[in-house]
Design a protein around this motif. Sequence first.
Motif, PDB file in Angstrom:
ATOM      1  N   LYS A 252       0.847  -1.124   0.189  1.00 65.11           N
ATOM      2  CA  LYS A 252       0.066   0.147  -0.063  1.00 65.11           C
ATOM      3  C   LYS A 252       0.871   1.149  -0.085  1.00 65.11           C
ATOM      4  O   LYS A 252       0.585   2.208  -0.659  1.00 65.11           O
ATOM      5  CB  LYS A 252      -1.069   0.094   1.154  1.00 65.11           C
ATOM      6  CG  LYS A 252      -1.759   1.270   1.326  1.00 65.11           C
ATOM      7  CD  LYS A 252      -2.792   1.080   2.298  1.00 65.11           C
ATOM      8  CE  LYS A 252      -1.990   1.570   3.739  1.00 65.11           C
ATOM      9  NZ  LYS A 252      -2.722   1.641   4.955  1.00 65.11           N
ATOM     10  N   ASP A 253       1.839   1.383   0.572  1.00 62.84           N
ATOM     11  CA  ASP A 253       2.903   2.355   0.762  1.00 62.84           C
ATOM     12  C   ASP A 253       3.501   2.459  -0.656  1.00 62.84           C
ATOM     13  O   ASP A 253       4.113   3.634  -0.773  1.00 62.84           O
ATOM     14  CB  ASP A 253       3.869   2.391   1.999  1.00 62.84           C
ATOM     15  CG  ASP A 253       3.204   2.767   3.201  1.00 62.84           C
ATOM     16  OD1 ASP A 253       2.024   3.432   3.291  1.00 62.84           O
ATOM     17  OD2 ASP A 253       3.829   2.892   4.170  1.00 62.84           O
TER      18      ASP A 253
ATOM     19  N   ASN B 202       0.752   4.243  -3.210  1.00 64.90           N
ATOM     20  CA  ASN B 202       0.260   5.695  -2.966  1.00 64.90           C
ATOM     21  C   ASN B 202       1.062   6.623  -3.140  1.00 64.90           C
ATOM     22  O   ASN B 202       2.305   6.615  -2.806  1.00 64.90           O
ATOM     23  CB  ASN B 202       0.123   5.329  -1.203  1.00 64.90           C
ATOM     24  CG  ASN B 202      -0.499   6.950  -0.910  1.00 64.90           C
ATOM     25  OD1 ASN B 202      -0.952   7.482  -1.651  1.00 64.90           O
ATOM     26  ND2 ASN B 202      -0.488   6.907   0.422  1.00 64.90           N
TER      27      ASN B 202
END
Length: 111
Positions: A83-84, A87
Amino acid sequence: MSTTETDISVQYLFAPNASYNLLNLTTVKFLSAVFAGAIAGILGLENYAGFALFITSTLWSALCMHFVNCRGKPAKYVQGGWKDLVNPGQDNAFTFVLVWTLFYGIVHVYD
């Protein structure tokens, strides 16, 4: 009180290494946004085509970081995991738009 799998994996991260990895990840995302904005401006992309280039460059840089730097296990190197990596962050989106309009204005001023 039960602990989940992610809570246990976060406990194994060494804080100085995690912050160093996050700093490098932020730098790569920033440079990716700058270069994508410059390319979008030079090519004269407008509207959704420019944002599609931004999304493509963000995904490409995330995939490269996933396979090259994280060796296929982003949760081992970055606290948020995949997810990081994906993003782009609000600052990088604004950076993209700023550089996009700058290069568009410089190259296509008399079109």
